[in-house]
Design an enzyme around this catalytic site. Sequence first.
Site: not given
Lengths: 550, 155
Positions: A217, A221, A368-370, A433-434
């Site tokens: 995580h 950041y 989300h992470f895109h 996913r994946r």
Amino acid sequence: MIAVKDRKIALANIGVAYAAFLIGTLAGLLQVFIRNDALQLPAWLDYYQILTAHGVLLALIFTTFFIFAFFTTGMSKSIGTFGPKVRLYSWVGFWVTLFGTVMATVMIVSGKASVLYTFYAPLKASGWFYVGLALFIIGTWISSFALIGHYMAWRRKNKGHLSPLFAFMTITTIVMWLIACLGVVATVLFQYIPWAFGWTDTINVELSRSLFWYFGHPLVYFWLLPAYMAWYLIVPKLLGVKVFSDSLARLSFVLFILFSIPVGFHHQLTEPGISNFWKFLQVVLTFMVIVPSLMTAFTMFANFEISGRKKGAVGLFGWFRMLPWKDVRFTSIFIAMAFFIPGGAGGIINASFQLNEVVHNTLWIVGHFHITVGTPVAMTFMGLTFWLIPYLTGRQFTKSMQRLGFVQIITWTIGMLLMSTSQHILGLLGAPRRTAYAGYNNHPSALEWFDGILTSHVTMAVGGSILFLSAMILMYIVIMTMFLSPKAERPEDFVEFPLAESDKEHTPKFLENWAIWVGIAFALIFIAYAIPIGDMIQNAPPGSKGFITW
Amino acid sequence: MHLHKYEKIWLVFGIASLIVFLSVVGVSAFSHDHTPSGGMDTIDPEKVNETAPFDNPGVSQLDDDTYQVTIVAMAFGYNAPEMKVPAGKEIIFKVTSTDVVHSFTIDNTKVNMMVVPGQITTKSYTFEKPGKYLILCNEYCGTGHHMMSSEIEVY
């Protein structure tokens, strides 16, 4: 202009970053077509190899090398030219990181490490893959300590003064990175490497997962804080204003150190081996990060409004029209920020304890992470690239490059909107996913997923193709500004490093007292992790042997 | 440290919403049992097939209103013969793995469980509607990951 020798370090890092970007985005393009069943890979190449390469090259390699290029340039500019030792260790760090990268990439490409970038045990890659990962981390540590050394030298020479905001934020990011890496270093050195080389028979799987996410995580950041540095320090300069509040900027950054680490369990909410109490405690800590995020959002809009009003804007929202939209360095970062609003909101949903069950490991997460790392972070880095490379090479950023820059960020925006919206919806419908293309024996509910207009195979493929086109335009801009654009000769042709002034007269000194912040960070980590990790070690089930299932 | 008046309002509002939101999540979790799948039970991953209840996977009725479904996940499938359960009754799923990490995910439900070797994952769920539900693995487990699926019939 910073010293030539420092520029070389930064340019070497940018070069590696964009080489990774090129291969990584190509892997991304292949994926959307395989998932749509429109493309069959040759027998020697497999979907999961490409997926591993896409994740590792973009999320890990592109980001890390770019970040060190940005740090090197900014540190040299804000606190002075590197001394010989700092320069030497920056180069050592660069080569070790690169060597680790190449080693891990060779293992992935040769099919000995199709374990994805989370490398969950007991999938067992070649031991050299884990050695490559370890070298990558160690390399970043060497580069980090070089920058810390440079910073400490400045502090010794300027006793009693707060450091410039750029240096402070760089060190904050690095401190967080060093603490975060302890988890992944522990699991790779003491669990994976002995097990992969056969020195131990089994591995404690749940422990390895928890140590990974202790790192995983704050890794997010580590990508985000350099983007925030651009938002806090570069954007105000482009707007023609000062940093809104030096003390608030520093406070929000130290809060990110505190609340980005003791939160890894929110990636493990649906798994056994961690009791609900500890999961929930870390959910609460996760949400604390909303406080510095709100501070950041406030600061951004304050900057926009102050700048607009200075230029004569009237009315409640008149300032919006006054923003420097024709400046690609600004517009790119503005779009990046806009994407972070739904991105951050999605993050709150994902971390909401029981709600996580709805989205965990679905395509929603990919969406989300895109729209977090894939756009807010990546597009901020693009916005920085437009001036950082010509600044370092002393070449011009010509009018036609500026226009091309707009085409690039607009195509990226459109492609990402199409692809990420479709991924979010598909995830809510339940698509995993994946996962390579599978019709699940034409099960009706699996077929239903792809029936919608936004969720059809076509939308995702169109989005992915536009993104790849955009990536290639960016590569063209990178190559031009790196090697081919005309050299700047007249003073007005030189590209500047747009660094805003920050008024630190009223900033309290304790904000730069690292003993306090590192101390609280470790205390929080101890509270959040000591008991559950102790439990995983003491009450561990018999360990797992390795499996090679690819 | 100076805070602008509007910033104070903004932060107080933000933090207050955060407290309300976390309280809602917390109360729902711990007083209404809305917790995600999990569990603290462990098992020897090499002796799954000899250890109860996984030595006899499938559906068993615990009492009038409760059923247990025991599933062994492995690359690339689920061992649990004839998964048929009634709607409107509490179903307790217990899953473990004999090899790598998998998931046991039932489409269109909240059943989304990580399956970790050495651990037993538990989730209680009540189906509302009868039908045939797709079960799939959503954690990468190897070459055949996208083939790993099954079906549960709710009557």
